[in-house]
Design a protein around this motif. Structure first.
Motif, PDB file in Angstrom:
ATOM      1  N   GLU A 155       0.834  -1.206   0.000  1.00 13.43           N
ATOM      2  CA  GLU A 155       0.000   0.000   0.000  1.00 13.43           C
ATOM      3  C   GLU A 155       0.865   1.250   0.000  1.00 13.43           C
ATOM      4  OE1 GLU A 155      -3.657  -2.066   2.528  1.00 13.43           O
ATOM      5  OE2 GLU A 155      -2.307  -0.611   3.502  1.00 13.43           O
ATOM      6  N   PHE A 156       1.958   1.230   0.755  1.00 10.73           N
ATOM      7  CA  PHE A 156       2.862   2.378   0.788  1.00 10.73           C
ATOM      8  C   PHE A 156       3.437   2.650  -0.596  1.00 10.73           C
ATOM      9  CE2 PHE A 156       6.989   4.366   1.096  1.00 10.73           C
ATOM     10  CZ  PHE A 156       6.797   5.386   2.021  1.00 10.73           C
ATOM     11  N   ARG A 157       3.916   1.609  -1.255  1.00  9.39           N
ATOM     12  CA  ARG A 157       4.529   1.789  -2.570  1.00  9.39           C
ATOM     13  C   ARG A 157       3.500   2.269  -3.594  1.00  9.39           C
ATOM     14  NH1 ARG A 157       8.627  -2.769  -4.444  1.00  9.39           N
ATOM     15  NH2 ARG A 157       8.861  -1.152  -6.012  1.00  9.39           N
ATOM     16  N   GLN A 174       0.196   0.153 -15.364  1.00 13.14           N
ATOM     17  CA  GLN A 174       1.302   1.036 -15.006  1.00 13.14           C
ATOM     18  C   GLN A 174       1.595   0.962 -13.516  1.00 13.14           C
ATOM     19  OE1 GLN A 174      -0.480   4.585 -16.687  1.00 13.14           O
ATOM     20  NE2 GLN A 174       1.031   4.652 -18.334  1.00 13.14           N
ATOM     21  N   LEU A 175       0.545   0.900 -12.700  1.00 11.56           N
ATOM     22  CA  LEU A 175       0.742   0.807 -11.251  1.00 11.56           C
ATOM     23  C   LEU A 175       1.373  -0.520 -10.863  1.00 11.56           C
ATOM     24  CD1 LEU A 175      -2.540   2.497  -9.986  1.00 11.56           C
ATOM     25  CD2 LEU A 175      -0.209   3.419  -9.869  1.00 11.56           C
ATOM     26  N   LEU A 176       1.043  -1.576 -11.576  1.00 11.46           N
ATOM     27  CA  LEU A 176       1.698  -2.858 -11.315  1.00 11.46           C
ATOM     28  C   LEU A 176       3.202  -2.749 -11.537  1.00 11.46           C
ATOM     29  CD1 LEU A 176      -0.700  -5.548 -12.847  1.00 11.46           C
ATOM     30  CD2 LEU A 176      -0.043  -5.306 -10.437  1.00 11.46           C
ATOM     31  N   GLU A 177       3.610  -2.031 -12.580  1.00  9.01           N
ATOM     32  CA  GLU A 177       5.038  -1.878 -12.874  1.00  9.01           C
ATOM     33  C   GLU A 177       5.731  -0.968 -11.871  1.00  9.01           C
ATOM     34  OE1 GLU A 177       5.538  -0.551 -16.848  1.00  9.01           O
ATOM     35  OE2 GLU A 177       4.619  -2.316 -17.755  1.00  9.01           O
ATOM     36  N   LEU A 178       5.036   0.085 -11.421  1.00 15.05           N
ATOM     37  CA  LEU A 178       5.656   1.090 -10.564  1.00 15.05           C
ATOM     38  C   LEU A 178       5.659   0.709  -9.088  1.00 15.05           C
ATOM     39  CD1 LEU A 178       4.121   4.314 -12.154  1.00 15.05           C
ATOM     40  CD2 LEU A 178       6.516   3.601 -12.280  1.00 15.05           C
ATOM     41  N   VAL A 186       0.888 -10.736  -8.176  1.00 19.14           N
ATOM     42  CA  VAL A 186      -0.308  -9.906  -8.070  1.00 19.14           C
ATOM     43  C   VAL A 186      -0.883  -9.659  -9.464  1.00 19.14           C
ATOM     44  CG1 VAL A 186       0.398  -8.759  -5.948  1.00 19.14           C
ATOM     45  CG2 VAL A 186       1.076  -7.789  -8.144  1.00 19.14           C
ATOM     46  N   THR A 187      -2.166  -9.338  -9.495  1.00 26.01           N
ATOM     47  CA  THR A 187      -2.861  -9.047 -10.736  1.00 26.01           C
ATOM     48  C   THR A 187      -3.455  -7.639 -10.658  1.00 26.01           C
ATOM     49  OG1 THR A 187      -4.971  -9.898  -9.919  1.00 26.01           O
ATOM     50  CG2 THR A 187      -3.458 -11.488 -10.948  1.00 26.01           C
ATOM     51  N   GLU A 188      -4.041  -7.205 -11.766  1.00 23.56           N
ATOM     52  CA  GLU A 188      -4.672  -5.888 -11.770  1.00 23.56           C
ATOM     53  C   GLU A 188      -5.830  -5.836 -10.773  1.00 23.56           C
ATOM     54  OE1 GLU A 188      -5.703  -4.561 -15.656  1.00 23.56           O
ATOM     55  OE2 GLU A 188      -3.626  -4.574 -16.383  1.00 23.56           O
ATOM     56  N   ALA A 190      -5.720  -7.090  -7.870  1.00 20.45           N
ATOM     57  CA  ALA A 190      -5.109  -6.778  -6.577  1.00 20.45           C
ATOM     58  C   ALA A 190      -4.905  -5.279  -6.418  1.00 20.45           C
ATOM     59  CB  ALA A 190      -3.781  -7.512  -6.438  1.00 20.45           C
ATOM     60  N   VAL A 191      -4.619  -4.591  -7.530  1.00 24.41           N
ATOM     61  CA  VAL A 191      -4.476  -3.128  -7.467  1.00 24.41           C
ATOM     62  C   VAL A 191      -5.769  -2.511  -6.954  1.00 24.41           C
ATOM     63  CG1 VAL A 191      -4.112  -1.025  -8.808  1.00 24.41           C
ATOM     64  CG2 VAL A 191      -2.738  -3.069  -9.287  1.00 24.41           C
ATOM     65  N   ASP A 192      -6.907  -2.956  -7.480  1.00 16.29           N
ATOM     66  CA  ASP A 192      -8.196  -2.437  -7.023  1.00 16.29           C
ATOM     67  C   ASP A 192      -8.380  -2.656  -5.526  1.00 16.29           C
ATOM     68  OD1 ASP A 192      -8.857  -1.607  -9.555  1.00 16.29           O
ATOM     69  OD2 ASP A 192     -10.067  -3.372 -10.022  1.00 16.29           O
ATOM     70  N   SER A 193      -7.996  -3.834  -5.055  1.00 21.99           N
ATOM     71  CA  SER A 193      -8.137  -4.143  -3.633  1.00 21.99           C
ATOM     72  C   SER A 193      -7.261  -3.230  -2.778  1.00 21.99           C
ATOM     73  CB  SER A 193      -7.771  -5.611  -3.384  1.00 21.99           C
ATOM     74  OG  SER A 193      -7.825  -5.914  -2.005  1.00 21.99           O
ATOM     75  N   HIS A 194      -6.021  -3.023  -3.212  1.00 26.80           N
ATOM     76  CA  HIS A 194      -5.120  -2.156  -2.449  1.00 26.80           C
ATOM     77  C   HIS A 194      -5.560  -0.693  -2.504  1.00 26.80           C
ATOM     78  CE1 HIS A 194      -1.827  -5.431  -3.022  1.00 26.80           C
ATOM     79  NE2 HIS A 194      -2.547  -5.641  -1.930  1.00 26.80           N
ATOM     80  N   ILE A 195      -6.094  -0.258  -3.648  1.00 32.58           N
ATOM     81  CA  ILE A 195      -6.629   1.100  -3.749  1.00 32.58           C
ATOM     82  C   ILE A 195      -7.793   1.277  -2.773  1.00 32.58           C
ATOM     83  CG2 ILE A 195      -7.973   2.659  -5.220  1.00 32.58           C
ATOM     84  CD1 ILE A 195      -5.109   2.837  -5.942  1.00 32.58           C
TER      85      ILE A 195
END
Length: 227
Positions: A155-157, A174-178, A186-188, A190-195
C-alpha cells in the motif's frame, strides 16, 4: 488575465453549452469545429487549455493530440463518447492531462478544467500534497498531518507511486510496474483491492478530502487538496 480555453468539438450544441458555462466561470473561449482547424489554432497560439473531442472531421482527436504534443505541453482534456479502454489509454499515453466521457455535466467539465489549470499553473503551490501527506521512505511509513496511516508495504509503494505525480492518471498495468516487485504474484484485480484499502485509511485520517480519484476504464490519480 483570463485563461483562454479552446474547444475543439464538431457538435455545435455541445460547444455552445461548454462556452456558456466556461465564460460564466470566468474563462475566455474559442471554438474550432474540426480537427485541422483546431490543430492550426493550437500551433499558431497555444491556449491555456484545450478541450478536445476525439471524434472529429478532417483530423481526429488523437491526430490533433499528436500534432499538439510535438510543439506544446499546454493542458489538454479529451472529450469522447468512446468507452473502449484502449482509446482512453492511447490518449493518455500520448500526453492528455485528463479524460471526460460523454454524456457529461458541463459543471463537471468546468471543475476538471479548473483542477487541471491549477495543477499546470506555475504560480500554484507545487507541494500541496506534501504539505499534508508525509511519506517516510526509510521507515515505510506514511502520515497525514501527523496521523499515521498504518499502511502495508505494498500500500505504501502504491501511494508513493501515485503521490509523486498528483493529477496524473495511471492505468492498473502502469501501477503494477511502478508499485510492485516483478516477483510479486499480483494481478490488476489486486491493485483495485489495495486502492480500496488505501482510500479507507486515507479517509479515516482526512475524511474531508477524496485523495484518490477513479477514472472509469482508465485507472486512478492522486488528487492533492486545494491549499
Amino acid at each position: 488575465m483570463k485563461n483562454r480555453i479552446l474547444i475543439v468539438e464538431d457538435d455545435a450544441d455541445i460547444a455552445s453549452v461548454l462556452q456558456d458555462y466556461l465564460r460564466h466561470a470566468g474563462y475566455e473561449t474559442e471554438h474550432a469545429a474540426d480537427g485541422r482547424t483546431g490543430l492550426a489554432r493550437i500551433l499558431a497560439a497555444p491556449p491555456d487549455l484545450t478541450l478536445l473531442d476525439l471524434m472529429l472531421p478532417e483530423l481526429d482527436g488523437l491526430g490533433v493530440l499528436r500534432g499538439a504534443r510535438a510543439r506544446t505541453n499546454h493542458p489538454i482534456i479529451l472529450l469522447t463518447a468512446r468507452i473502449e479502454e484502449v482509446d482512453r489509454l492511447v490518449g493518455l499515453e500520448l500526453g492528455a492531462d485528463d479524460y471526460i466521457c460523454k454524456p457529461f455535466s458541463p459543471r463537471e467539465v468546468v471543475a476538471r478544467v479548473r483542477a487541471v489549470l491549477r495543477r499546470a499553473s506555475p504560480s500554484a503551490p507545487a507541494d500541496l500534497a506534501e504539505s499534508a501527506l508525509v511519506l517516510d521512505e526509510d521507515q515505510w511509513q506514511a502520515s497525514i498531518q501527523g496521523t499515521p496511516l498504518q499502511l502495508t508495504r505494498r500500500e505504501f509503494r502504491l501511494l508513493q507511486a501515485l503521490a509523486r505525480h498528483p493529477g496524473r492518471i495511471f492505468s492498473r498495468g502502469q501501477l503494477l510496474e511502478l508499485a510492485y516487485e516483478p516477483s510479486d504474484d499480483v494481478t490488476e484485480r489486486a491493485v483495485d483491492s489495495h486502492i480500496k484499502n488505501l482510500r479507507r485509511k486515507l479517509a479515516a485520517a482526512a475524511p474531508t478530502h477524496d485523495w484518490i480519484r477513479s477514472v472509469y476504464g482508465v485507472g486512478f490519480s492522486f488528487e492533492a487538496p486545494e491549499g
